[in-house]
Write a protein that holds these residues in place. Structure first.
Motif, mmCIF file in Angstrom:
data_model
loop_
_atom_site.group_PDB
_atom_site.id
_atom_site.type_symbol
_atom_site.label_atom_id
_atom_site.label_comp_id
_atom_site.label_asym_id
_atom_site.label_seq_id
_atom_site.Cartn_x
_atom_site.Cartn_y
_atom_site.Cartn_z
ATOM 1 N N ASN A 180 1.108 -29.642 30.370
ATOM 2 C CA ASN A 180 0.834 -28.696 31.458
ATOM 3 C C ASN A 180 -0.513 -28.989 32.114
ATOM 4 O OD1 ASN A 180 3.256 -27.382 30.992
ATOM 5 N ND2 ASN A 180 2.328 -25.782 29.743
ATOM 6 N N ILE A 181 -1.524 -29.250 31.290
ATOM 7 C CA ILE A 181 -2.851 -29.539 31.835
ATOM 8 C C ILE A 181 -2.826 -30.845 32.636
ATOM 9 C CG2 ILE A 181 -5.218 -30.167 31.204
ATOM 10 C CD1 ILE A 181 -4.945 -28.145 28.875
ATOM 11 N N ALA A 182 -2.131 -31.839 32.124
ATOM 12 C CA ALA A 182 -2.066 -33.134 32.814
ATOM 13 C C ALA A 182 -1.352 -33.025 34.160
ATOM 14 C CB ALA A 182 -1.361 -34.166 31.943
ATOM 15 N N ASN A 183 -0.406 -32.094 34.273
ATOM 16 C CA ASN A 183 0.371 -31.960 35.508
ATOM 17 C C ASN A 183 -0.047 -30.764 36.355
ATOM 18 O OD1 ASN A 183 2.423 -34.125 35.403
ATOM 19 N ND2 ASN A 183 2.866 -33.167 33.433
ATOM 20 N N ALA A 184 -1.236 -30.240 36.145
ATOM 21 C CA ALA A 184 -1.688 -29.054 36.882
ATOM 22 C C ALA A 184 -1.729 -29.298 38.388
ATOM 23 C CB ALA A 184 -3.054 -28.615 36.386
ATOM 24 N N ASP A 185 -1.986 -30.518 38.798
ATOM 25 C CA ASP A 185 -2.064 -30.831 40.236
ATOM 26 C C ASP A 185 -0.814 -31.504 40.773
ATOM 27 O OD1 ASP A 185 -4.622 -29.767 40.468
ATOM 28 O OD2 ASP A 185 -5.570 -31.666 39.913
ATOM 29 N N THR A 186 0.248 -31.557 39.990
ATOM 30 C CA THR A 186 1.488 -32.178 40.427
ATOM 31 C C THR A 186 2.290 -31.180 41.264
ATOM 32 O OG1 THR A 186 1.550 -33.522 38.425
ATOM 33 C CG2 THR A 186 3.611 -33.298 39.649
ATOM 34 N N PRO A 187 2.613 -31.524 42.512
ATOM 35 C CA PRO A 187 3.374 -30.596 43.354
ATOM 36 C C PRO A 187 4.744 -30.284 42.750
ATOM 37 C CG PRO A 187 2.431 -32.347 44.675
ATOM 38 C CD PRO A 187 2.227 -32.724 43.246
ATOM 39 N N GLY A 188 5.094 -29.009 42.724
ATOM 40 C CA GLY A 188 6.396 -28.572 42.243
ATOM 41 C C GLY A 188 6.529 -28.490 40.728
ATOM 42 N N TYR A 189 5.459 -28.769 39.988
ATOM 43 C CA TYR A 189 5.524 -28.741 38.525
ATOM 44 C C TYR A 189 5.537 -27.301 38.028
ATOM 45 C CZ TYR A 189 4.429 -29.600 33.628
ATOM 46 O OH TYR A 189 4.465 -29.632 32.251
ATOM 47 N N ARG A 190 6.441 -27.031 37.098
ATOM 48 C CA ARG A 190 6.514 -25.707 36.477
ATOM 49 C C ARG A 190 5.987 -25.792 35.053
ATOM 50 N NH1 ARG A 190 8.832 -21.797 39.281
ATOM 51 N NH2 ARG A 190 10.079 -22.383 41.073
ATOM 52 N N ARG A 191 5.196 -24.814 34.696
ATOM 53 C CA ARG A 191 4.582 -24.733 33.372
ATOM 54 C C ARG A 191 5.650 -24.656 32.288
ATOM 55 N NH1 ARG A 191 2.756 -19.903 30.358
ATOM 56 N NH2 ARG A 191 1.127 -20.617 28.960
ATOM 57 N N LYS A 192 5.458 -25.420 31.206
ATOM 58 C CA LYS A 192 6.382 -25.403 30.067
ATOM 59 C C LYS A 192 5.841 -24.477 28.986
ATOM 60 C CE LYS A 192 7.920 -30.151 30.671
ATOM 61 N NZ LYS A 192 7.937 -31.496 30.085
ATOM 62 N N THR A 193 6.725 -23.679 28.418
ATOM 63 C CA THR A 193 6.380 -22.855 27.273
ATOM 64 C C THR A 193 7.370 -23.137 26.163
ATOM 65 O OG1 THR A 193 7.712 -20.995 28.077
ATOM 66 C CG2 THR A 193 5.377 -21.002 28.678
ATOM 67 N N VAL A 194 6.927 -22.963 24.947
ATOM 68 C CA VAL A 194 7.792 -23.228 23.800
ATOM 69 C C VAL A 194 7.732 -22.010 22.864
ATOM 70 C CG1 VAL A 194 6.001 -24.534 22.591
ATOM 71 C CG2 VAL A 194 8.369 -24.867 21.995
ATOM 72 N N PRO A 195 8.880 -21.380 22.600
ATOM 73 C CA PRO A 195 8.885 -20.227 21.686
ATOM 74 C C PRO A 195 8.979 -20.691 20.236
ATOM 75 C CG PRO A 195 11.064 -20.528 22.590
ATOM 76 C CD PRO A 195 10.179 -21.569 23.233
#
Length: 130
Positions: A28-43
């Motif tokens: 998520n941190i690496a792709n913070a500036d990637t257009p259209g990127y959605r944050r990943k969460t893991v339960p």
């Protein structure tokens, strides 16, 4: 000895789960500036160890955060629409850093638990040898 092995398996499952969580936070941190990127969460899910065995934890399916993507105004960007806006990512670096710190501390706690169980097992074996 099964109590020691149960403690080791529970703490090792926690280590694996927190490592997986930290992997997704770093993505998520690496792709913070990637257009259209959605944050990943893991339960986390309870992992049953079967009858008489200790339960542990495992990671579930990766979920994408469906919150609104940031709208960024930059008419010169190749992804910009006719109004000059494009979709950014929905990653908040403050939240990701807090999640990374929480995962790191949980990992360290599981590691200490693993080490304590290993030391107790070793001490017991030394006592039984005498």
């Amino acid at each position: 000895m099964t109590d020691f092995s149960d403690a080791l398996s529970v703490s090792s499952s926690g280590l694996r789960a927190q490592a997986q969580r930290l992997r997704h936070v770093s993505e998520n941190i690496a792709n913070a500036d990637t257009p259209g990127y959605r944050r990943k969460t893991v339960p986390f899910e309870l992992e049953s160890g079967g009858p008489g065995a200790a339960a542990g934890v495992r990671t579930g399916r990766v979920n994408l955060d469906r919150s609104e993507l940031a709208r960024i105004h930059d008419p010169s960007h190749p992804l910009a629409d006719a109004t000059g806006y494009y979709d950014g990512s929905n990653v908040d670096l403050v939240i990701e850093i807090a999640d990374a710190r929480e995962a790191q501390r949980s990992y360290e706690a599981n590691l200490k638990m693993f080490d304590q169980a290993r030391q107790m097992s070793s001490s017991l074996m030394d006592l039984l040898r005498r």
